[in-house]
Design an enzyme around this catalytic site. Structure first.
Site, PDB file in Angstrom:
ATOM      1  N   ASN C  98       0.864  -1.176   0.000  1.00 26.67           N
ATOM      2  CA  ASN C  98       0.000   0.000   0.000  1.00 26.67           C
ATOM      3  C   ASN C  98       0.905   1.232   0.000  1.00 26.67           C
ATOM      4  OD1 ASN C  98      -1.384   2.216   1.831  1.00 26.67           O
ATOM      5  ND2 ASN C  98      -3.071   0.981   1.026  1.00 26.67           N
ATOM      6  N   CYS C 129      -4.038  11.435   0.817  1.00 25.45           N
ATOM      7  CA  CYS C 129      -3.148  12.472   1.339  1.00 25.45           C
ATOM      8  C   CYS C 129      -3.590  13.811   0.768  1.00 25.45           C
ATOM      9  CB  CYS C 129      -1.726  12.178   0.896  1.00 25.45           C
ATOM     10  SG  CYS C 129      -0.553  13.452   1.380  1.00 25.45           S
ATOM     11  N   THR C 193     -11.369   5.100   5.236  1.00 26.31           N
ATOM     12  CA  THR C 193     -12.175   5.520   6.385  1.00 26.31           C
ATOM     13  C   THR C 193     -13.002   6.778   6.101  1.00 26.31           C
ATOM     14  OG1 THR C 193     -10.276   6.766   7.187  1.00 26.31           O
ATOM     15  CG2 THR C 193     -10.574   4.562   8.080  1.00 26.31           C
ATOM     16  N   GLY C 244     -15.881  -2.366   7.512  1.00 25.76           N
ATOM     17  CA  GLY C 244     -16.724  -2.985   8.522  1.00 25.76           C
ATOM     18  C   GLY C 244     -16.940  -4.471   8.415  1.00 25.76           C
TER      19      GLY C 244
END
Ligand SMILES: Cc1cc2nc3c(=O)[nH]c(=O)nc-3n(C[C@H](O)[C@H](O)[C@H](O)COP(=O)(O)OP(=O)(O)OC[C@H]3O[C@@H](n4cnc5c(N)ncnc54)[C@H](O)[C@@H]3O)c2cc1C
Ligand SMILES: Cc1cc2nc3c(=O)[nH]c(=O)nc-3n(C[C@H](O)[C@H](O)[C@H](O)COP(=O)(O)OP(=O)(O)OC[C@H]3O[C@@H](n4cnc5c(N)ncnc54)[C@H](O)[C@@H]3O)c2cc1C
Ligand SMILES: Cc1cc2nc3c(=O)[nH]c(=O)nc-3n(C[C@H](O)[C@H](O)[C@H](O)COP(=O)(O)O)c2cc1C
Ligand SMILES: Cc1cc2nc3c(=O)[nH]c(=O)nc-3n(C[C@H](O)[C@H](O)[C@H](O)COP(=O)(O)O)c2cc1C
Ligand code: FES
Ligand code: FES
Lengths: 303, 291, 303, 291
Positions: C98, C129, C193, C244
Site C-alpha cells: 500500500n 493524502c 475511512t 466494517g
C-alpha cells in the site's frame, strides 16, 4: 445554570430539539413526556402535496445504527397546519417545520404558506432531494443549488428564521455551508443521514426496497461531530448539531465542538421518552462539569 | 363489527398508552425442549407497571415494545411483542427466537432492567355472542391467550394452531380449559397441505355461520388466511407483524397499504390488526421481512 | 466450490485480503493463523522515507467503530523490502504494498522501486493524502488529482497490477472511480475511512491529538456497501470491497453488491485470528447458501 | 540489566504467544467491599489454555488481551490486562472498573466464553541477587503477584502499594508471605504528599544500593517514579498502560516515544516495560488517556 439559548431570532428554553422524521408530528410523543419541556420540536418533513413515500421495507437495523428510506411520506403541509399544529403546544414550545420539495419554486411556495402560520416558529429546509433539472445531483450536494433553494425560501419566509439542513455526503461540507450562509440562511442544521445500504445474502435482496437509504444513529456520531466542528469554524452562523445523539454527554460533545442547539433523532426510537430524559439530565451533567454558561462552554474545545 | 378498528385506523387520535416504563424481569422460562436455541419458545414475565391497567387498560391484540437496558446500542431498536397476559402484577409475553434480538432476550436474568412502552395499537374485535375462530400460526398464539381469558363466552371460541416446533412447547395450558382447540404440526410438505385443507374448511364453515375469524402468525400464513377469507367472504381480522422501529407512529417504517387509504397506514398505531379485505400483504415485503 | 478468484492479473486462492494499516506488515499475525490460507496480504501504508506519524493519542473507540489518526507511521519502503518482505511467505500468498505519498512524483518513485520487487504482487495506491499544491484537497477527493496519481503510478509499475483505493468522503465516488479507471487503474479498492472525530467533555479535548481521524469498523459497513454497489455499476473494473467486514456473511454481502474480493480491516483487532476464521468459514457458508461459483453470485443482487 | 528489554524493543522478532484462544470464565470475585461499582476491584479466573505455558511460557509483566464473546461490537476492542498469575489450569487477572469495558466484565458468568490472546509484550527484569523494589499504583499491583512468586529470592523484594480504595480490596494475601510490604492510602492531598515522600526516600535508598526498581500504575504515578528515578539515578523500569486496540503491534495506536529510537515504538510488543530513562511520558497523552 440557565439552559436558555437564543439564536437566529429564536429563544429556546434548552438546546434539546427533536430531529425531523424521528418525532412524528410531535403528538405521538405526548404520552411519553411533557412536550413543553423540550427546547423545540422539529416535525416530519412536509411537502406541498401528501406523499406516499417509498415501498416497504423501508427501515433496517445496522451496527449501532439504522437505515431508512421512508421517502418523505407525509400528510402534506395543509393537513399538518389544519389537523396537527392546533393540537401542539406551540405557544409554549417552538415548533419548527421541516420542508421538502424538489425545486426552488415549490420550496418558496411552502415557505410562503408557512410564513403565515403563527404556530410555526421557524423553517428547516431539507435540501437532500435530487434536483432532476440539474441532472439528479442533490440540492444539498452542490453549493449553487443549495444557495438557490436557501434564497428562494428566505425570500418568502417573512419573519420566520430559516434553518438550512446540510447533508454529510459531500466532499466539502463547509462549501455548502458557506453557500447557504451567503444566500441568507439564519442557521444551519447538520447532519442529515449518510448514504448507505444493506443487503440480505439469503434472499439476495437489498434490505430496503429503495436499495439505498440514509444511515443514522450512534454509528454516525463521529461524522456529525466532525461536520459541526468544521462548519462552525468556517461559517459565522449558529449551528444545530445532530447525528447519533443518545445521551446528555453526547449533547455536550456537540456543543463543545460548536453547536448552539442539538436534535435528538434515531435515539427517540430506543425509547420514546429519550428526548425528555436527555433534557432532564442536562442540568445535572452541566453542574457536575462545573459549566456556568453556554458561552463559556460552546465551541471551547481545547486543541 | 370493525368500527373500533376503523376508528383507530383513521390516524387521528393517539392511542392510549401507559408511557415508557423501566421495569424488571420477574421470570424467563423456556417452554420447548428442542436442542437448538433457534426457534426455541419462551415465556417472559415482567413486573407489570402499575399504570398499565389504569384508564382504558389493555385489550388482547395490543402489543408492547421491549428493550432490555443492557442492549446499549446493539440491537438498536426495541422489539414488538403481543401482550399474552397482563394482570396480577405480571406482564407476560410469549416469544420465539428468530434473530439476534430474541436470542439476546434468552439471556435476561430475573431482576434485570427492561424498558417497556405500551399497550400499543388496536385490538381484536370481541363479539360476545359470535362463534369466533382463532387462527394461530406458531408464535401467533400469544395474543389469543389473553383474548380467550377476556372473552365473555369462551365456549364460543375455537383455536386452530399450526406449528413447526413440537406442540409441547406451546403454553396451551394457559388457555381457559373450556376452549375447543386443534393443533397441527407442519413438518413436511404433506403436513402443510393437510393443514391448509383444514384451514380452508374451517374458514368456509365460519363464513357460512357469519362467525368471526381472527388470525395471527407469519406473513405467509396470513396470506393464506386472507386468500381463503376473501374467497369465502368470511369476516376475518389479521394481525400484522411488520418490522417496527418505534412502535408509536413516529418513524413510518412499519406501514402497509390499506384499501381506501390515500397514504400507507402505520401498522403500529393504526394496526396491527386489519380486516382481511382491506390490507395488501405485498409479496415483496414478505420476502424481505421473513427470510 | 472453488474459492479461487482471478482479476487484474492476480490469482487469489480466496477473496479474503487484509486491509492496510490493520494487519501490520503481516508477520505480526503469523502466530494467529496460517498466512498462506489468506487470499492476500495488504501491508501497512509505505512511504519513501520512514514516517513518525501523528502524536498520541491516535486511536479512539466509537459506537461499533473506531477512529484512527495514525498518520502513516511506517518504516519506509526500503526497510520494508529489506527486513519484512523476505520473512513473508510471498511465494505462496500475494503480498500487496500500500503506497502513500503526497505528490505524483513521489508515488511514481515508490512504484518504480516496488515494480522490481519479486515479492510484491500488486500496488495499492492510497490517495487520501492532502495535496498541498492543490490547496490541500485530498488526491482522492478530486477526479483530476486521482487520475494524475493513478497515471503516474501506472507508468512506473511495470507488470504489477495497480489498485487505486478510494475515499468515501466525496460527493460522488463514481466520478473518482471513473477517473482512476480512465487513468489506467487495474482494480479499485473501497472504502477508506470516513472522516470523523470524537471529543471528551471532561478534559474538553479531542480524543485524537490530530483532532480529526478516520472512522472504520462495523458502523461504516452500510456506507462501504453502498459505495461498492454504486462503483460496480458505474465502472468496468474489478473492485475490492471493504469497510466494517467482520464475518463471512459480511464478505458475501460485499461480493453480492459487486466486489471481486474483500479486505478485513478493523475486525482484525477484535481478535487477531479474525481474517483466518473468516477465510475458514467461507466455504461452509457458501455451501449452506447453495452457491456454486463466484460468477453466479457476484453482483447478483436482485432488485 | 535491561538487555532483555532492549532486544524486544528492537522491533524485529514477533514475541512468542500462544495465539488466540477461546476459553471460559471459571470464576469472578469482587475483592473490595465498597458500595460503588466504579473503581471496584475484581479477580477474574479464566481456564488456562493448555498452550499458554508451553514453549517460552509467560513471564511476569506480560499481559493478555481479553474480549468476551458476548461483546459483539460493543465495546469494539479487547482490553489489555497484566497476567496476575497463570498456572494450575487458571489464568488470573486482577482488574478495576474504570469504564464501560471493565464494567461489562463484572457481568461475566462462569462458563461464559472469552477470547484471549497472549502472553504479550516484554517482562520485568529479574535479578536474582538484587534487592528489588516493587512500586504499585493501585491496580498496578497485578503483575507483581506473579513476579513475587517467580522470583528466586522473594525476601529480596519490597512492595510499596499506593492505593485509593480501601486496602482490603487488594489481594495481598496472594503474595508469598515472605515478601516485605507497605501500603499507603491516598484519600486526601496530605496522604498523597506523604506517599510521595515515602516513594522518594525508597527510590533514593534503592538508588544508593544499586537495587532494581519496578513500577506499574497509572500515568501520573509513573511520572512521579520516573522523575525521582532520574533524579537519584536509580535503575527503574516502568510498565506503561497506553490504550491498545490490537495488542500485537498491528495498529500503531499504542506507541510511545523512546530515547534513541527514530520512530515511536509500540508499547504492546516493544513494551509495555521500558527503562525510566528511555521513555517519554508525554503530558498530552496522560490528560487524554486517563481522564
Ligand atoms: C405487533 C407485533 C406483535 C408481535 N408479537 C410477537 C409475539 O408475541 N411473540 C413473538 O415471538 N414475536 C412477536 N412479534 C415478532 C417479533 O417482534 C420479532 O420476531 C422480533 O422483533 C425479531 O427480532 P430479532 O432481533 O430476534 O430478529 P432480527 O434479527 O431482527 O430478524 C430476524 C428475522 O425476523 C424478521 N424480523 C425482524 N424484526 C421483525 C419484526 N419487528 N416483525 C417481524 N419480523 C421481524 C427479520 O426479517 C428476520 O427474518 C411481533 C411483531 C409485531 C409487529
Ligand atoms: C499492558 C497493560 C496492562 C494492564 N493491566 C491491567 C490490569 O492488570 N488490571 C487493570 O485493571 N487494568 C489494567 N490495564 C488497564 C486496562 O486495560 C484499562 O483499565 C481498560 O482497558 C479500561 O477499559 P474500559 O472499557 O473499562 O475503559 P474505557 O471506557 O475505555 O475508558 C475509561 C478510562 O480508562 C482509560 N482507558 C481506556 N482504555 C485504556 C487502556 N487500554 N489503557 C489505559 N487506560 C485506558 C480511558 O482513557 C478512560 O479514561 C492495563 C493496560 C495495559 C496497556
Ligand atoms: C426514520 C427517519 C426519517 C427521517 N426523516 C427526515 C425528514 O423527513 N426530514 C429531514 O430533514 N431529515 C429526516 N431524517 C434525518 C434525521 O432528521 C437526522 O438528520 C438523521 O437521522 C441523523 O440524526 P440521528 O443520528 O440522531 O438520527 C430522518 C431520519 C430517520 C431515521
Ligand atoms: C489503525 C488503522 C490504520 C490504517 N492505515 C491505513 C493505511 O496505512 N493505508 C490505507 O490505505 N488505509 C489504512 N486504513 C484504512 C483501512 O485499510 C480500511 O480502508 C478502513 O479501516 C475501512 O475498513 P474496516 O472498516 O474494515 O477497518 C487504516 C485503518 C485503521 C483502522
Ligand atoms: S414502528 Fe415507527 S411508525 Fe410504526
Ligand atoms: S495496540 Fe496495536 S500496535 Fe500496540
Amino acid at each position: 445554570m440557565n439552559l436558555n439559548v437564543k439564536f437566529a431570532g429564536m429563544e429556546l428554553k434548552n438546546p434539546i430539539l427533536t430531529a425531523s422524521g424521528t418525532f412524528g408530528y410531535g403528538l405521538e410523543f405526548a404520552p411519553y413526556g411533557d412536550l413543553t419541556a423540550l427546547g423545540g420540536i422539529v416535525v416530519k418533513g412536509l411537502s406541498w402535496e401528501p406523499r406516499t413515500g417509498n415501498p416497504m421495507p423501508r427501515v433496517a437495523e445496522t451496527p449501532c445504527g439504522m437505515l431508512n428510506a421512508i421517502g418523505l411520506q407525509n400528510i402534506g403541509v395543509h393537513r399538518f397546519v389544519e389537523d396537527k399544529l392546533p393540537l401542539l403546544p406551540w405557544s409554549e414550545v417552538p415548533v419548527i417545520a421541516n420542508l421538502y420539495a424538489c425545486d426552488a419554486e415549490d420550496f418558496a411556495r411552502l415557505a410562503e404558506y408557512l410564513a403565515d402560520q403563527e404556530g410555526v416558529a421557524a423553517l428547516e429546509v431539507n435540501i437532500s432531494c435530487p434536483n432532476v433539472q440539474a441532472g439528479g445531483v442533490l440540492f444539498g450536494q452542490d453549493p449553487r443549488q443549495a444557495a438557490l433553494v436557501t434564497a428562494a425560501v428566505k425570500a418568502k419566509a417573512g419573519a420566520k428564521p430559516v434553518i438550512v439542513k446540510l447533508s454529510p455526503n459531500v466532499t466539502d461540507i463547509t462549501a455548502i455551508a458557506k453557500a447557504a450562509a451567503d444566500a441568507g440562511a439564519d442557521a444551519l442544521a447538520l447532519i442529515n443521514t449518510l448514504s448507505g445500504m444493506a443487503v440480505d445474502i439469503r434472499t439476495r435482496k437489498p434490505r430496503l426496497a429503495n436499495v439505498i437509504g440514509g444511515l443514522s444513529g450512534p454509528a454516525i456520531k463521529p461524522v456529525g461531530l466532525r461536520c459541526v466542528y468544521q462548519v462552525s469554524r468556517a461559517v459565522d452562523l449558529p449551528i444545530i448539531g445532530l447525528g447519533g445523539i443518545s445521551s446528555a454527554e453526547d449533547v455536550l460533545e456537540y456543543i463543545m465542538v460548536g453547536a448552539w442547539a442539538v436534535q435528538i433523532g434515531t435515539a427517540n426510537f430506543l425509547r420514546p421518552d429519550m428526548a425528555f430524559r436527555i433534557a432532564a439530565q442536562l442540568p445535572g451533567l452541566l453542574e457536575e462539569l462545573g459549566v456556568k454558561s453556554w458561552e463559556e462552554f460552546r465551541g471551547k474545545l481545547s486543541i | 363489527m370493525s368500527d373500533f378498528i376503523l376508528a383507530e385506523q383513521a390516524d387521528t387520535a393517539i392511542p392510549p398508552t401507559s408511557g415508557c416504563i423501566e421495569t424488571t424481569v420477574v421470570d424467563l422460562t423456556r417452554t420447548d425442549s428442542a436442542h437448538d436455541l433457534e426457534n426455541s419458545l419462551w415465556l417472559l414475565d415482567l413486573q407489570l407497571p402499575a399504570s398499565f391497567c389504569e384508564g382504558k387498560g389493555w385489550q388482547p391484540g395490543q402489543f408492547v415494545m421491549i428493550r432490555p437496558v443492557s442492549w446499549s446500542f446493539e440491537p438498536l431498536w426495541a422489539r414488538p411483542f403481543s401482550i399474552c397476559m397482563a394482570g396480577n402484577g405480571i406482564l407476560r409475553i410469549f416469544f420465539q427466537v428468530v434473530g439476534r434480538g430474541t436470542r439476546a432476550m434468552t439471556k435476561l436474568e430475573p431482576g434485570e432492567q427492561v424498558v417497556v412502552w405500551g399497550p400499543l395499537g388496536n385490538a381484536f374485535s370481541v363479539e360476545p355472542d359470535t362463534p369466533t375462530l382463532l387462527l394461530a400460526g406458531g408464535i401467533g398464539l400469544a395474543p389469543f391467550i389473553g383474548y380467550a381469558w377476556s372473552h365473555p363466552q369462551p365456549d364460543l371460541l375455537f383455536l386452530l394452531l399450526g406449528h413447526r416446533p413440537s406442540v409441547s412447547g406451546y403454553p396451551l395450558h394457559l388457555l381457559p380449559e373450556s376452549i375447543a382447540r386443534e393443533t397441527a404440526r407442519q413438518k413436511c410438505e404433506e403436513d402443510i397441505a393437510c393443514f391448509v385443507r383444514d384451514l380452508e374448511s374451517r374458514i368456509a364453515e365460519y363464513a357460512r355461520i357469519n362467525g368471526l375469524i381472527l388470525a395471527c402468525g407469519p406473513h405467509p400464513f396470513l396470506r393464506a388466511v386472507q386468500t381463503m377469507a376473501m374467497q369465502y367472504r368470511a369476516r376475518a381480522q389479521l394481525s400484522l407483524e411488520n418490522r417496527m422501529a418505534c412502535g408509536i407512529g413516529a418513524c413510518l417504517g412499519c406501514v402497509t397499504n390499506i384499501a381506501g387509504q390515500e397514504l400507507p397506514v402505520k401498522v403500529c398505531t393504526q394496526g396491527p390488526i386489519f380486516r382481511a379485505e382491506d390490507v395488501k400483504l405485498e409479496q415483496a415485503v414478505i420476502d424481505r421481512v421473513k427470510a
